[in-house]
Structure formats: structure tokens, C-alpha cells
Design an enzyme around this catalytic site. Structure first.
Site, PDB file in Angstrom:
ATOM      1  CE  LYS A 120      -3.756   0.641  -1.070  1.00 28.16           C
ATOM      2  NZ  LYS A 120      -4.508   0.297   0.155  1.00 28.16           N
TER       3      LYS A 120
ATOM      4  CB  VAL B 277      -0.080  -5.381   4.644  1.00 27.36           C
ATOM      5  CG1 VAL B 277      -1.304  -4.613   5.127  1.00 27.36           C
ATOM      6  CG2 VAL B 277      -0.208  -5.762   3.177  1.00 27.36           C
TER       7      VAL B 277
ATOM      8  CB  SER C  56      -0.952   0.015   1.199  1.00 27.88           C
ATOM      9  OG  SER C  56      -2.007  -0.899   1.017  1.00 27.88           O
TER      10      SER C  56
ATOM     11  CE1 TYR D 184      -3.399   0.399   4.679  1.00 30.25           C
ATOM     12  CE2 TYR D 184      -1.917  -0.396   6.408  1.00 30.25           C
ATOM     13  CZ  TYR D 184      -2.290  -0.343   5.072  1.00 30.25           C
ATOM     14  OH  TYR D 184      -1.557  -1.013   4.138  1.00 30.25           O
TER      15      TYR D 184
ATOM     16  CE1 TYR E 281      -4.317  -1.278  -4.895  1.00 26.20           C
ATOM     17  CE2 TYR E 281      -5.202  -3.509  -4.866  1.00 26.20           C
ATOM     18  CZ  TYR E 281      -4.796  -2.379  -4.195  1.00 26.20           C
ATOM     19  OH  TYR E 281      -4.842  -2.338  -2.829  1.00 26.20           O
TER      20      TYR E 281
END
Length: 332
Positions: free
Chosen positions: A81, A273, A78, A255, A203
Site C-alpha cells: 500500500k 498480513v 498490505s 494498522y 488491488y
């Protein structure tokens, strides 16, 4: 990287500095913390050594400090992103991207199957829904070109050629049923295009790019340096869009720990993660950490501990009084 730059980096890494000593001290302090568990919902991630722990820092003038397992590769997950969001804005401009993706923090899990009821947009680009929508916006005449552009962008940030870990990619693709559900929900509301399968593949591939904590620090330093890689001199993102990326990292990057992070650490950051965390002290340095033991929210346990201690030691918080703040550049 040419020989001159490589030699310069090696020289900088070997130089003594108060900051290097502090990073070594914090690494030693937290490396024996065995709290947390390695991510296992993607089968390949469960194979990570839970004892790995790397810390890296790169300044806007290219100085580097690396401690521990800073050369150990892991998948970016992530952390990617934030950088894909920046690429989407470069490809389409702010207004179009914001018509598809919000910038509002959400107090739910990163893989929540939910959209904003008022707009049908994903809440922000740092959760899976928003990241899939951002991937959908990446330009290219066909899928291979979209992948090539993505890899070139990440390579520019890192200052070296990066690659996808195909084993992790296929593991993510095979088990990514929840992300497919999220994508289909967004397709239903017109938030992503009909190229759904290609977008999901893009992705899954972006999350499977191999990096090190040093790479993350270089990526952070590139943002700290206004979008220009401080070692290669190559521009990774237009200067006008750097603040957009940093703003969403600051409010949504950790998060549903994002508010606590903003309160206790107070600098833009993004976690993954895989165990990585990238952070930015604008105008000064980028910092990268890697340790795969995660807390219940999906953030690296040792990484969180390290950043809290570093922020307290040097007064890094964005709203810290100037008299209480120590420039990290002055400590190199």
C-alpha cells in the site's frame, strides 16, 4: 542484476560485522516464540509455515545482511500500500490524490467499511479503503498496462523482476466481498471511478506479489536512499515524494498499532498480513522482516519483537537524542 553487482552483494553478505552478529542474536532470541496465528481469512495464506522467520537489512550503499528464512517467498499484502500510494502521487500529484484519500490515522481495523464523514474520503492509504482508492488512480490505457506499470514499479524497488502469485490472487478475488463493499461505498461518493472491477483486480494483484524479507529491505533501502535503488541505481520514485510515503508509513503503517509503534520503535514502517514488515531509517538503511504468526491487530509477532529490540539497542527512534543513537551504517 549483472554479475558484478551479484558478486558484490554475495561478498557483502559474507562479511562479518557487529550488526550481522546482533541480527543473528535477535533472530535466535525470538524464533522460538510461538505466539500469534497465521492469517486464514484468505485461504491461501493459511498454508504458510508458522515457523518461517527471516530478517534482512540493506544499506544505502548496497551492503546487505540476511538472517534466517530471508529467501522464503511470501505475498506482500498490505506492505504494497505504501508504494502504490507513492505511485499514485507520481501519476496525479499531491493535491489530486489528497482530494481522494486522506492522511489521518484511524483507530479501527484495516478493513473497516467506513469513510470520513466530513469529506467522504478513506482516512488514509494504508487501510484497505485508501489502498483501493490509490489503486484506482494508477494510470494506464487499459488494465494490462496498469498491471504492467505496477509490476515494473515494484521490480525497480526490489532490484529484480517480481511476479504475482496467481493462486493467492484468485483466492483473494474469490473471498474479497468486504473489499467490494468498500469499493462500492467509495464509488457512491465519487472517491473512485467507474472502473471498479478492474481497480479491485489491480488491488488484489498488488497484494499477491511475491517477495522475500531481502526484497522488503531493498525496498526500504530505496526509500532511505531518496528513491534510488542502492544496488541497481534505478530510480523507483521521485525524490520529492519520498517524504510523503515515509510520513504516512510513520503515522498509519502498522494498522491500529501505529501509535504504539511510533512511540516504541519510532521509524516509518508498513506491515502486511502475509507476515512482512518493511521499515526505513532515512539516509541509512531499509529493514525487512518476515514471520507469518500475527497478533490480534494483524502484525507479525516476531517482527514487532525484533524491531522493538533493535530500536532500543541502537536508539533508532526518530526523536532519540543524537548522543543515544548509533548509526547502523557504522555497524556494518
Amino acid at each position: 542484476m549483472n554479475d558484478h553487482l551479484d558478486a558484490l552483494l554475495k561478498k557483502m553478505k559474507s562479511a562479518a560485522s557487529p550488526l550481522r552478529d546482533m541480527l543473528k542474536q535477535l533472530h535466535a532470541e525470538f524464533k522460538d516464540n510461538h505466539d500469534g496465528t497465521v492469517a486464514s481469512y484468505i485461504p491461501e495464506l493459511a498454508k504458510a509455515n508458522p515457523d518461517w522467520f527471516g530478517i534482512s537489512l540493506v544499506s544505502i550503499d548496497g551492503q546487505a545482511v540476511d538472517v534466517g528464512d530471508s529467501n522464503q517467498q511470501f505475498t506482500i499484502q498490505s506492505v504494497s500500500k505504501a508504494f502504490m500510494f507513492g505511485m499514485a502521487i507520481e501519476d496525479h500529484g499531491r493535491d489530486h490524490v489528497l482530494s481522494k484519500i486522506g492522511v489521518q490515522p484511524i483507530g479501527e481495523a484495516f478493513n473497516s467499511i467506513t469513510l470520513d464523514e466530513a469529506t467522504n474520503r478513506p482516512f488514509n492509504p494504508m487501510i484497505n479503503a485508501g489502498a483501493i482508492a490509490a489503486a484506482d488512480l494508477i494510470h494506464g490505457k487499459d488494465f494490462p498496462e496498469r498491471v504492467a506499470r505496477m509490476l515494473k514499479m515494484f521490480s525497480t524497488y526490489c532490484g529484480r523482476q517480481v511476479y504475482v502469485d496467481n493462486t493467492v490472487y484468485h483466492s483473494e478475488k474469490k473471498t474479497g466481498h468486504r473489499n467490494r463493499a468498500i469499493a462500492n461505498l467509495m464509488l457512491n461518493f465519487g472517491m473512485i471511478s467507474e472502473q471498479l472491477d478492474d481497480t479491485l483486480d489491480l488491488y488484489f494483484q498488488q497484494c499477491s506479489i511475491l517477495v522475500t524479507s531481502h526484497d522488503l529491505a531493498m525496498m526500504g533501502a530505496t526509500l532511505a536512499n531518496g528513491g534510488v535503488n542502492p544496488v541497481t541505481g534505478e530510480r523507483a520514485i521521485s525524490a520529492e515524494y519520498v517524504k510523503d510515503v515515509l510520513a504516512v508509513m510513520h503515522t498509519c503503517g502498522m494498522y491500529d498499532y501505529a501509535g504504539e509503534w511510533a512511540f516504541r520503535v519510532g521509524i516509518p514502517a508498513k506491515s502486511g498480513v502475509g507476515g512482512g514488515i518493511v521499515s526505513v531509517v532515512p539516509g541509512e538503511v531499509g529493514i525487512g522482516t518476515f514471520s507469518p504468526r500475527l497478533d490480534a491487530k494483524g502484525n507479525s509477532v516476531r517482527g514487532i519483537q525484533f524491531y522493538k529490540a533493535l530500536a532500543e539497542k541502537y536508539g533508532l527512534h526518530a526523536f532519540e537524542a543524537k548522543s543515544e543513537r548509533t548509526s547502523l551504517l557504522s555497524q556494518l
